[in-house]
Scaffold this active site. Sequence first.
Site, mmCIF file in Angstrom:
data_model
loop_
_atom_site.group_PDB
_atom_site.id
_atom_site.type_symbol
_atom_site.label_atom_id
_atom_site.label_comp_id
_atom_site.label_asym_id
_atom_site.label_seq_id
_atom_site.Cartn_x
_atom_site.Cartn_y
_atom_site.Cartn_z
ATOM 1 N N ARG A 120 0.838 -1.191 0.000
ATOM 2 C CA ARG A 120 0.000 0.000 0.000
ATOM 3 C C ARG A 120 0.880 1.251 0.000
ATOM 4 O O ARG A 120 1.930 1.278 0.644
ATOM 5 C CB ARG A 120 -0.867 -0.020 1.262
ATOM 6 C CG ARG A 120 -1.937 1.060 1.362
ATOM 7 C CD ARG A 120 -3.038 0.846 0.383
ATOM 8 N NE ARG A 120 -4.213 1.658 0.675
ATOM 9 C CZ ARG A 120 -5.191 1.841 -0.221
ATOM 10 N NH1 ARG A 120 -5.128 1.295 -1.423
ATOM 11 N NH2 ARG A 120 -6.253 2.553 0.100
ATOM 12 N N THR A 421 -8.932 0.251 -10.343
ATOM 13 C CA THR A 421 -8.235 -0.882 -9.748
ATOM 14 C C THR A 421 -8.343 -2.108 -10.642
ATOM 15 O O THR A 421 -9.158 -2.144 -11.554
ATOM 16 C CB THR A 421 -8.866 -1.151 -8.365
ATOM 17 O OG1 THR A 421 -8.704 0.009 -7.577
ATOM 18 C CG2 THR A 421 -8.273 -2.321 -7.638
ATOM 19 N N THR A 439 -3.876 -1.137 -7.593
ATOM 20 C CA THR A 439 -4.667 0.074 -7.846
ATOM 21 C C THR A 439 -3.832 1.342 -7.978
ATOM 22 O O THR A 439 -2.796 1.467 -7.335
ATOM 23 C CB THR A 439 -5.677 0.274 -6.680
ATOM 24 O OG1 THR A 439 -6.489 1.411 -6.947
ATOM 25 C CG2 THR A 439 -4.995 0.455 -5.342
ATOM 26 N N GLU A 441 -5.911 3.946 -7.562
ATOM 27 C CA GLU A 441 -7.061 4.608 -6.926
ATOM 28 C C GLU A 441 -8.075 5.087 -7.958
ATOM 29 O O GLU A 441 -8.837 4.287 -8.456
ATOM 30 C CB GLU A 441 -6.611 5.752 -6.012
ATOM 31 C CG GLU A 441 -7.495 6.008 -4.799
ATOM 32 C CD GLU A 441 -8.991 6.058 -4.993
ATOM 33 O OE1 GLU A 441 -9.632 5.008 -4.841
ATOM 34 O OE2 GLU A 441 -9.556 7.135 -5.242
ATOM 35 N N ASP A 468 -7.768 8.216 -0.413
ATOM 36 C CA ASP A 468 -8.450 7.152 0.344
ATOM 37 C C ASP A 468 -8.416 7.447 1.846
ATOM 38 O O ASP A 468 -9.069 6.768 2.633
ATOM 39 C CB ASP A 468 -7.836 5.777 0.063
ATOM 40 C CG ASP A 468 -8.559 5.053 -1.069
ATOM 41 O OD1 ASP A 468 -9.465 5.642 -1.672
ATOM 42 O OD2 ASP A 468 -8.215 3.882 -1.340
ATOM 43 N N SER A 493 -8.125 0.972 2.864
ATOM 44 C CA SER A 493 -8.498 0.440 1.551
ATOM 45 C C SER A 493 -9.754 -0.413 1.663
ATOM 46 O O SER A 493 -10.137 -0.839 2.756
ATOM 47 C CB SER A 493 -7.343 -0.418 1.030
ATOM 48 O OG SER A 493 -7.714 -1.123 -0.124
ATOM 49 N N SER A 494 -10.369 -0.646 0.498
ATOM 50 C CA SER A 494 -11.479 -1.606 0.434
ATOM 51 C C SER A 494 -11.055 -2.865 -0.304
ATOM 52 O O SER A 494 -11.860 -3.778 -0.484
ATOM 53 C CB SER A 494 -12.652 -0.999 -0.333
ATOM 54 O OG SER A 494 -13.074 0.174 0.285
ATOM 55 N N GLY A 516 -13.483 -1.696 -7.694
ATOM 56 C CA GLY A 516 -14.833 -1.156 -7.504
ATOM 57 C C GLY A 516 -15.004 -0.277 -6.289
ATOM 58 O O GLY A 516 -16.125 -0.109 -5.803
ATOM 59 N N GLY A 517 -13.918 0.306 -5.768
ATOM 60 C CA GLY A 517 -14.043 1.178 -4.607
ATOM 61 C C GLY A 517 -14.636 0.408 -3.444
ATOM 62 O O GLY A 517 -14.398 -0.790 -3.286
HETATM 63 N N1 GLU Z 1 -8.373 2.790 -3.888
HETATM 64 C C1 GLU Z 1 -9.362 1.845 -3.533
HETATM 65 C C2 GLU Z 1 -8.914 1.012 -2.368
HETATM 66 O O1 GLU Z 1 -7.763 0.844 -2.163
HETATM 67 C C3 GLU Z 1 -9.759 0.960 -4.638
HETATM 68 C C4 GLU Z 1 -10.472 1.708 -5.682
HETATM 69 C C5 GLU Z 1 -11.179 0.903 -6.744
HETATM 70 O O2 GLU Z 1 -11.171 -0.265 -6.777
HETATM 71 O O3 GLU Z 1 -11.793 1.438 -7.625
HETATM 72 O O4 GLU Z 1 -9.707 0.530 -1.663
#
Ligand code: GLU
Length: 610
Positions: A120, A421, A439, A441, A468, A493-494, A516-517
């Site tokens: 990360r 991502t 990613t 982001e 993020d 992060s997600s 997908g955020g």
């Molecule tokens: N930056 C996001 C994260 O680390 C991921 C974004 C995405 O998948 O579109 O959780």
Amino acid sequence: MQGAFFLRQGALSRSVRAALLCLLAAANLQAHSDTLVQPELPSALIAQPGWTTRSYAVAAANPLATRAGQQILKAGGSAVDAAVAVQMVLTLVEPQSSGIGGGAFLLHFDGRHTQAYDGRETAPALATPDLFLDASGKPLALMEAVVGGRSVGVPGALSMLYQAHKAHGRLPWKALFVPAIDLARKGFAISPRMATLLAAEKALKTDPVALAYFFDAQGQPWPEGHVLRNPELAAVLQAIASQGPDALMRGAVARALVQKVNTHANAGRLSLDDLASYRPLQREPLCFAYAVASSARSYRICGMPPPSSGTLAIGQMLGILNARQGQDPPLDQGLPKAQWLHLYTEAARLAFADRAQYVADPAFVDAPGGAWKSLLAPNYLSERASAIAPSGQRMPQVLPGRPGPLRVGYAPMPEQTEHGTSHISIADAFGNALSMTTTIEDAWGARLMVNRGRGLAGGFLLNNQLTDFSLTPFAGDGTPIANRVEPGKRPRSSMSPVLVFDEKTHALLMSAGSPGGAFIIHFTAKTLLGVLNWGLSPQQAISLPNFGSLGGALFLEQGRFPAATLAALRAQGHQVTETALPSGLQAIERLPKGYAGGADPRREGLVLGD
Ligand code: GLU
């Protein structure tokens, strides 16, 4: 296949696609839990057949990247070897999503042990909690924060892969760069998805290097099929191939990167020392037991611990659902029923309340009760599940739980948009498997393309991962938000790369994940439910319609659920919004002989093996 839909490539006419894109591009870019802006815009749906392979498999978001991975596996490479090759090609052919200018998480299984690698991004040493506040102390509008140097974190994906390769590589590091260097020199045809995202992109043009590379002399975006060459990236990859990550993190590339970030009008605070001192981390994977009552099988699901919130949220949702699920079958004609979607939504709202309250970089915040597992404890999840109203009505308000004491009190972080991502799943012929989500982001990251200025076109894009972090560092009453900017910190992060094992035999069963955020959590949970609970193949599970909630409204994938389902959910009090939910799932399932793989029809992934 029941409940699944496919449209052939090109089935959306260009004009319909263009109109759709204009509509989406015009949408407000600030998302909160009741409105949703897509992490990456949708592109045409592609028929994905699902694949089976015999002794190894690689699933990635772009066919050229998958092919590079297959080439390495065929040459006797390990899963990590293939992941390096895939990531380098993705830097070139899917630059909007991931690359050496970004960060990643990788979960690796070597046949006996599971390891979690954290690549990360980190905040620069000079970053302060007010990084994203304007002169009057208000948070910047999201795109003002994203575009430019301010949002750029120290890239970690490459250093992480180098570390993983040291432990699990079979082929020489250098050999893994051949496919990407070749493609960068000879050129690659711009994919339909890259062309779609490029056509809709506004801010990328503001960077002169990106303007010269991604657009023609009239400033028009290169179309699908245009052959793009990136000699600058070829040269940088060549240097990395022989010197390792130092060729990125020190020397000429590092200087160009720091200069780019710090001299932008929206300047960042990055130093050469931030790059030189970056270290990928190995973390204890976060694993939890998951029993499926209908099949009497139990699994062990492993993923990333914080700073990712993904595994925790998925584990909480699955645990809460298990605590509340009745005998009623969840599916009707292959689609999740209203009653089940209601329970799922409530479970999601409970999980997202804890996520907003607690999850941040563990080097900066304590876990409630001293361990993140407190958030997954069966007793705690049963207690959380009991908050779901027996009446079947939506809970009017959801607050975070109290799984254990904390020394410091935090304020919940407001939901923010996350973007851009790619996910990679690989199993090799030697019993290794991995799941890696990577990613920059937002789609196209910070819209900054690094180039050393030696007269070669192209380069690589920088992440905007620092957005993020919570743009707002403190709540109105001064209470700190756990995921605020701090020097050297990794943003929450997600990303949810997961590996699934048989709880009893410890055999590996599956690798999966998605971009997908914050919706990554739902996309991945849906795929796990599809395969583990509903007996679907990875492809069928991936193709199921998407759904989920970030705490407020319930989002359902546009046109995929019957009107009666929407009406029933609305009658239960849900604000139901139909929208595009463009996941980019990739998954591989271990079969008694070989593997079954799936790639998302919403993007252009491919699975290959032997
Ligand atoms: N930056 C996001 C994260 O680390 C991921 C974004 C995405 O998948 O579109 O959780």
